[in-house]
Structure formats: structure tokens, C-alpha cells
Design a protein around this motif. Structure first.
Motif, mmCIF file in Angstrom:
data_model
loop_
_atom_site.group_PDB
_atom_site.id
_atom_site.type_symbol
_atom_site.label_atom_id
_atom_site.label_comp_id
_atom_site.label_asym_id
_atom_site.label_seq_id
_atom_site.Cartn_x
_atom_site.Cartn_y
_atom_site.Cartn_z
ATOM 1 N N VAL A 13 0.837 -1.202 0.000
ATOM 2 C CA VAL A 13 0.000 0.000 0.000
ATOM 3 C C VAL A 13 0.871 1.251 0.000
ATOM 4 O O VAL A 13 0.621 2.204 -0.747
ATOM 5 C CB VAL A 13 -0.978 -0.006 1.197
ATOM 6 C CG1 VAL A 13 -1.680 1.330 1.343
ATOM 7 C CG2 VAL A 13 -1.997 -1.119 1.040
ATOM 8 N N ILE A 16 2.320 1.825 -3.445
ATOM 9 C CA ILE A 16 1.302 2.290 -4.373
ATOM 10 C C ILE A 16 1.017 3.773 -4.145
ATOM 11 O O ILE A 16 0.892 4.545 -5.093
ATOM 12 C CB ILE A 16 0.019 1.439 -4.253
ATOM 13 C CG1 ILE A 16 0.294 0.036 -4.795
ATOM 14 C CG2 ILE A 16 -1.154 2.085 -4.977
ATOM 15 C CD1 ILE A 16 -0.781 -0.975 -4.460
ATOM 16 N N ARG A 71 1.186 -11.250 -2.119
ATOM 17 C CA ARG A 71 1.040 -10.160 -1.142
ATOM 18 C C ARG A 71 2.056 -10.255 -0.006
ATOM 19 O O ARG A 71 2.127 -9.369 0.839
ATOM 20 C CB ARG A 71 -0.368 -10.169 -0.549
ATOM 21 C CG ARG A 71 -1.440 -9.763 -1.530
ATOM 22 C CD ARG A 71 -2.796 -9.737 -0.834
ATOM 23 N NE ARG A 71 -3.830 -9.277 -1.705
ATOM 24 C CZ ARG A 71 -4.742 -10.061 -2.278
ATOM 25 N NH1 ARG A 71 -4.728 -11.359 -2.063
ATOM 26 N NH2 ARG A 71 -5.667 -9.551 -3.054
ATOM 27 N N GLY A 88 -6.028 -9.255 -9.152
ATOM 28 C CA GLY A 88 -4.890 -8.466 -8.705
ATOM 29 C C GLY A 88 -5.225 -6.997 -8.587
ATOM 30 O O GLY A 88 -6.382 -6.590 -8.682
ATOM 31 N N HIS A 89 -4.193 -6.193 -8.404
ATOM 32 C CA HIS A 89 -4.415 -4.756 -8.242
ATOM 33 C C HIS A 89 -4.030 -3.949 -9.474
ATOM 34 O O HIS A 89 -4.117 -2.720 -9.461
ATOM 35 C CB HIS A 89 -3.676 -4.230 -7.004
ATOM 36 C CG HIS A 89 -2.192 -4.426 -7.060
ATOM 37 N ND1 HIS A 89 -1.359 -3.608 -7.769
ATOM 38 C CD2 HIS A 89 -1.405 -5.371 -6.493
ATOM 39 C CE1 HIS A 89 -0.117 -4.033 -7.631
ATOM 40 N NE2 HIS A 89 -0.115 -5.102 -6.869
ATOM 41 N N THR A 90 -3.627 -4.594 -10.543
ATOM 42 C CA THR A 90 -3.203 -3.877 -11.740
ATOM 43 C C THR A 90 -4.278 -2.907 -12.204
ATOM 44 O O THR A 90 -4.002 -1.738 -12.476
ATOM 45 C CB THR A 90 -2.852 -4.868 -12.873
ATOM 46 O OG1 THR A 90 -1.873 -5.784 -12.381
ATOM 47 C CG2 THR A 90 -2.311 -4.150 -14.092
ATOM 48 N N HIS A 92 -6.442 -1.377 -10.691
ATOM 49 C CA HIS A 92 -6.721 -0.281 -9.759
ATOM 50 C C HIS A 92 -5.902 0.965 -10.068
ATOM 51 O O HIS A 92 -6.127 2.004 -9.448
ATOM 52 C CB HIS A 92 -6.432 -0.717 -8.317
ATOM 53 C CG HIS A 92 -7.308 -1.817 -7.844
ATOM 54 N ND1 HIS A 92 -6.881 -2.749 -6.921
ATOM 55 C CD2 HIS A 92 -8.575 -2.162 -8.146
ATOM 56 C CE1 HIS A 92 -7.856 -3.602 -6.680
ATOM 57 N NE2 HIS A 92 -8.888 -3.270 -7.412
ATOM 58 N N HIS A 93 -4.967 0.867 -10.983
ATOM 59 C CA HIS A 93 -4.071 1.979 -11.304
ATOM 60 C C HIS A 93 -4.404 2.551 -12.677
ATOM 61 O O HIS A 93 -4.665 1.800 -13.614
ATOM 62 C CB HIS A 93 -2.619 1.510 -11.307
ATOM 63 C CG HIS A 93 -2.214 0.848 -10.032
ATOM 64 N ND1 HIS A 93 -2.176 1.497 -8.823
ATOM 65 C CD2 HIS A 93 -1.854 -0.429 -9.767
ATOM 66 C CE1 HIS A 93 -1.797 0.661 -7.873
ATOM 67 N NE2 HIS A 93 -1.594 -0.515 -8.422
ATOM 68 N N HIS A 149 -11.913 0.417 -14.643
ATOM 69 C CA HIS A 149 -10.592 0.981 -14.927
ATOM 70 C C HIS A 149 -10.714 2.282 -15.720
ATOM 71 O O HIS A 149 -9.978 3.246 -15.472
ATOM 72 C CB HIS A 149 -9.733 -0.043 -15.682
ATOM 73 C CG HIS A 149 -8.342 0.427 -15.904
ATOM 74 N ND1 HIS A 149 -7.883 0.798 -17.149
ATOM 75 C CD2 HIS A 149 -7.302 0.607 -15.048
ATOM 76 C CE1 HIS A 149 -6.629 1.174 -17.036
ATOM 77 N NE2 HIS A 149 -6.255 1.063 -15.785
#
Length: 158
Positions: A13, A16, A71, A88-90, A92-93, A149
């Protein structure tokens, strides 16, 4: 074990937040190029698949599932490669953050001695090849995730 997981998540976190601050602060990539992924451009996506298979799949997987326990830091202190699918968190960006992470790598973007197994690809791939590989990744997300996204991208440019 639980404290180790909390520490690892806190590290992810924090990284990020730093990365987002760098990119959101400028709103553009460092070379002032606006980045827009194009998952609907079939020719670009086909090119992106070849680039992804050659440069990304060995860590993130051909199925986009990433490495196990992504993680949690490995014994070497590095985070395993995260999944690039909807789990995943991809997604989220925003596009610009994904581009910068791919081009420069997390260690260079975060600085301050941060270490990552992910290299930067600035000396390996052209900007177009990076956009193609990221467009391929986005093309594989479910429609709902692609729409979310897109909303993240809109928020990032306001």
C-alpha cells in the motif's frame, strides 16, 4: 505469520501511494506523453500479446495469475509478481501509473532504496510496445473491470 502479512500489505500500500503521488502529481509520463491503453485495437493487442509472452509471462504468468503468495514478501525480502487478471491490483491503477511502472520499474519510481524484482523496461521496450503489452492485459479483463478501470482513468485526469 499474521503480523508478517499485515507488514507486507502495508508495504504494498505504501509503495502504491508513493507511485500514485509521483504520477498524479504530473498527470503525464516523464516524457510528457499522454498514455491511453487501447484494449479494443486488435492489431495493438496482438502485438501486445507477443511482447507480454516474451517479457512478462515468465513472472506474471501466461494466465495472468502472478506468483503464489504475491502479497507476502519472499525470503529475499521482495514481493512476488502480482496477478494481472481481475484478482490483482493492476486494474486499480490508471494507465499512466501502469506505463511508468513498466517503463521504469517500481524501484526507480519509488526510490529511497526500495527494492523490487520487477525491472524497468525502458532499455528493452519502446513506449509503443509497453502500451501494446498493457493494452493486451486490459483486453483480457472482464468488461465490468475494464469499465471500472476507465473510471479510474477519468478520475486521474481531472
Amino acid at each position: 505469520m499474521k503480523n508478517k502479512s499485515i507488514f507486507a500489505i502495508g508495504g504494498v500500500v505504501s509503495a502504491i501511494v508513493v507511485i500514485a503521488g509521483i504520477v498524479y502529481g504530473t498527470g503525464k509520463t516523464s516524457d510528457s506523453t499522454q498514455v491511453h491503453l487501447q484494449p479494443g485495437d486488435l492489431q495493438l493487442v496482438a502485438m501486445g500479446k507477443k511482447i507480454y509472452d516474451a517479457n512478462c509471462a515468465s513472472c506474471h504468468g501466461r494466465d495472468f495469475k502472478g506468483e503464489a503468495n504475491w502479497r507476502e514478501r519472499s525470503d529475499d525480502g521482495l514481493l512476488p509478481a502480482p496477478p494481472h487478471d481481475e484478482t490483482g491490483h493492476t486494474w486499480h491503477h490508471p494507465d499512466e501509473v501502469l506505463f511508468e511502472l513498466t517503463k521504469y520499474g517500481p524501484a526507480k519510481m519509488i526510490g529511497d532504496g526500495y527494492q523490487s524484482a520487477m525491472p524497468g523496461f525502458e532499455d528493452v521496450l519502446t513506449d509503443e510496445e509497453i502500451i501494446a503489452s498493457l493494452s493486451y492485459i486490459k483486453s483480457r479483463w472482464p468488461e465490468e473491470i475494464r469499465l471500472r478501470h476507465d473510471q479510474i482513468n477519468q478520475s486521474a485526469t481531472q
